[in-house]
Design a protein around this motif. Structure first.
Motif, mmCIF file in Angstrom:
data_model
loop_
_atom_site.group_PDB
_atom_site.id
_atom_site.type_symbol
_atom_site.label_atom_id
_atom_site.label_comp_id
_atom_site.label_asym_id
_atom_site.label_seq_id
_atom_site.Cartn_x
_atom_site.Cartn_y
_atom_site.Cartn_z
ATOM 1 N N ARG A 46 63.655 17.201 2.114
ATOM 2 C CA ARG A 46 63.933 18.282 3.067
ATOM 3 C C ARG A 46 62.633 18.842 3.650
ATOM 4 N N VAL A 47 61.598 18.921 2.814
ATOM 5 C CA VAL A 47 60.296 19.378 3.316
ATOM 6 C C VAL A 47 59.800 18.447 4.420
ATOM 7 N N GLU A 48 59.896 17.133 4.176
ATOM 8 C CA GLU A 48 59.484 16.162 5.191
ATOM 9 C C GLU A 48 60.281 16.357 6.481
ATOM 10 N N ALA A 49 61.603 16.519 6.352
ATOM 11 C CA ALA A 49 62.456 16.663 7.538
ATOM 12 C C ALA A 49 62.099 17.912 8.336
ATOM 13 N N MET A 50 61.743 18.994 7.655
ATOM 14 C CA MET A 50 61.402 20.241 8.335
ATOM 15 C C MET A 50 60.092 20.132 9.110
ATOM 16 N N LEU A 51 59.199 19.267 8.657
ATOM 17 C CA LEU A 51 57.871 19.193 9.264
ATOM 18 C C LEU A 51 57.720 18.083 10.288
ATOM 19 N N ARG A 52 58.645 17.111 10.296
ATOM 20 C CA ARG A 52 58.470 15.937 11.158
ATOM 21 C C ARG A 52 58.396 16.293 12.642
ATOM 22 N N VAL A 61 51.139 26.239 10.252
ATOM 23 C CA VAL A 61 51.605 27.448 9.558
ATOM 24 C C VAL A 61 52.785 27.115 8.650
ATOM 25 N N LEU A 62 53.762 26.372 9.186
ATOM 26 C CA LEU A 62 54.926 26.004 8.386
ATOM 27 C C LEU A 62 54.526 25.090 7.235
ATOM 28 N N ALA A 63 53.620 24.148 7.491
ATOM 29 C CA ALA A 63 53.206 23.218 6.444
ATOM 30 C C ALA A 63 52.515 23.948 5.300
ATOM 31 N N ALA A 64 51.629 24.883 5.630
ATOM 32 C CA ALA A 64 50.952 25.653 4.584
ATOM 33 C C ALA A 64 51.958 26.504 3.806
ATOM 34 N N GLY A 65 52.908 27.110 4.533
ATOM 35 C CA GLY A 65 53.921 27.911 3.854
ATOM 36 C C GLY A 65 54.772 27.088 2.908
ATOM 37 N N LEU A 66 55.184 25.904 3.357
ATOM 38 C CA LEU A 66 55.991 25.037 2.494
ATOM 39 C C LEU A 66 55.171 24.516 1.322
ATOM 40 N N GLY A 67 53.891 24.243 1.560
ATOM 41 C CA GLY A 67 53.034 23.827 0.457
ATOM 42 C C GLY A 67 52.902 24.908 -0.599
ATOM 43 N N ALA A 87 55.790 9.415 9.136
ATOM 44 C CA ALA A 87 56.688 9.897 10.186
ATOM 45 C C ALA A 87 55.951 10.229 11.468
ATOM 46 N N GLY A 88 54.623 10.093 11.459
ATOM 47 C CA GLY A 88 53.851 10.397 12.656
ATOM 48 C C GLY A 88 53.406 11.838 12.744
ATOM 49 N N ALA A 89 53.538 12.607 11.638
ATOM 50 C CA ALA A 89 53.070 13.993 11.654
ATOM 51 C C ALA A 89 51.558 14.006 11.840
ATOM 52 N N PRO A 90 51.026 14.966 12.594
ATOM 53 C CA PRO A 90 49.578 15.037 12.783
ATOM 54 C C PRO A 90 48.839 15.153 11.454
ATOM 55 N N VAL A 91 47.679 14.535 11.389
ATOM 56 C CA VAL A 91 46.890 14.557 10.152
ATOM 57 C C VAL A 91 46.527 15.988 9.778
ATOM 58 N N GLY A 92 46.163 16.802 10.768
ATOM 59 C CA GLY A 92 45.783 18.177 10.475
ATOM 60 C C GLY A 92 46.918 18.972 9.857
ATOM 61 N N ASP A 167 63.809 6.513 9.872
ATOM 62 C CA ASP A 167 64.056 7.766 9.160
ATOM 63 C C ASP A 167 62.758 8.502 8.891
ATOM 64 N N GLY A 168 61.703 8.199 9.637
ATOM 65 C CA GLY A 168 60.482 8.986 9.537
ATOM 66 C C GLY A 168 59.608 8.586 8.392
ATOM 67 N N GLY A 169 59.347 7.301 8.234
ATOM 68 C CA GLY A 169 58.412 6.865 7.215
ATOM 69 C C GLY A 169 59.062 6.497 5.910
ATOM 70 N N THR A 170 60.348 6.723 5.767
ATOM 71 C CA THR A 170 61.044 6.367 4.549
ATOM 72 C C THR A 170 61.769 5.056 4.775
ATOM 73 N N ALA A 171 61.289 4.014 4.177
ATOM 74 C CA ALA A 171 61.842 2.693 4.444
ATOM 75 C C ALA A 171 63.171 2.474 3.751
#
Length: 324
Positions: A46-52, A61-67, A87-92, A167-171
């Motif tokens: 679910r964390v992955e899905a929220m950030l993709r 901001v969301l990534a730090a909060g979820l972390g 999933a192609g999320a930015p490295v930063g 599915d965003g990096g999940t094979a």
């Protein structure tokens, strides 16, 4: 026969050991329960899905909060990171999650040991550091230093190959889409059972950490610690940020040592730098991240953690020293 001076020091250490054990045991069980409850409602998928779908900025901001609110251990943080990158999320943005996950951790234990003021200041400054650190890293074009690997975790295969799967990096999904959702009572029960299980697993580290903290309190002269890590040493905070890494095994063992150091008069910022460095660049954590990162990116990550530890440590020592 034990000399009188040593006997008194050992008795003092024993008393402090019992004190820390009584204080920390309910704190660690409570913190483990909260961690388990967060993972019940916010599992890695679910964390992955929220950030993709997020971009730089709000995504950091969301990534730090979820972390911060989903403090997975390194063995589960790395698969989530791999899923985000695949999933192609930015490295930063991925780095904001990675930085916040180990250093904004065990908030309940921090609250119990250091109080509300220190805990709130630490969480806010660490979150800000994770967000800014991710934004800065996002400008450096570091995608080429991410290895293309496949990781199996939680019944699914995760790849860091950019957008390698629909599915965003999940094979391979876990195949649990048709299962009946848990009730709230089941989630709470599972979190409670998990907390007790986790406490039993980490008890050896807690005992070792409390024992070291007790010996520091009772047997190590405060004057000796002040010469090494006191305010008179301008390099104390940077050295503390580096010194935490080789001795870190578990945050469960780190916090009793940190508490003992503050009670011996070591500045709170120096102690926090010690904890941040240990949690962020511990040898186990770097070994796991080495599976995903080329050496240059791994070095950038380690340098970022140490910098965060030093900056927050200096901030606490200069601005917030009166809070402890």
């Amino acid at each position: 026969m034990i000399p009188p001076g040593y006997e008194a020091a050992l008795l003092d250490s024993w008393d402090y050991f019992l004190h820390l054990a009584m204080v920390l045991t309910p704190l660690f069980i409570g913190a483990s329960f909260l961690v388990g409850l967060a993972q019940e409602y916010l599992p890695p998928e679910r964390v992955e899905a929220m950030l993709r779908s997020r971009d730089q900025g709000s995504g950091n901001v969301l990534a730090a909060g979820l972390g911060a609110v989903t403090p997975f251990c390194s063995c589960s943080t790395v698969p989530v990171l791999a899923g985000l990158l695949g999933a192609g999320a930015p490295v930063g943005m991925s780095f904001s999650f990675l930085l916040a996950s180990p250093i904004v951790n065990w908030i309940a234990v921090l609250f119990g040991l250091f109080g509300a003021g220190v805990t709130a200041a630490y969480v806010l400054s660490a979150l800000a550091a994770a967000i800014v650190g991710g934004l800065v890293i996002g400008t450096l074009d570091l995608e080429r230093y991410i290895k293309e690997v496949r990781i199996t975790a939680g019944g699914r295969e995760i790849t860091t190959e950019r957008r390698a799967a629909t599915d965003g990096g999940t094979a391979t999904a876990c195949g649990c889409g048709g299962t009946t959702p848990k009730t709230h009572r089941e989630r709470v029960t599972d979190a409670g059972e998990g907390a007790l299980s986790f406490f039993r697993d980490t008890l050896p580290y807690i005992v070792v950490g409390i024992a070291i903290g007790a010996l520091i309190h009772g047997a190590v002269p405060a004057s000796f610690l002040q010469r090494i890590a006191g305010p008179g040493n301008p390099l104390a905070t940077p050295l503390a940020a580096l010194a935490g890494a080789p001795i870190y095994v578990s945050i469960s063992g780190m916090l009793p040592i940190a508490h003992s150091l503050t009670e011996q008069g070591i500045p709170i910022g120096t102690v926090i730098a010690f904890v941040i460095g240990g949690a962020g660049i511990s040898i186990p954590n770097l070994i796991l991240l080495n599976k995903l990162f080329e050496r240059r990116l791994l070095a950038i990550y380690a340098a970022t953690v140490v910098t965060i530890g030093i900056v927050i440590g200096v901030l606490f020592n200069t601005v917030l020293a009166g809070m402890v």
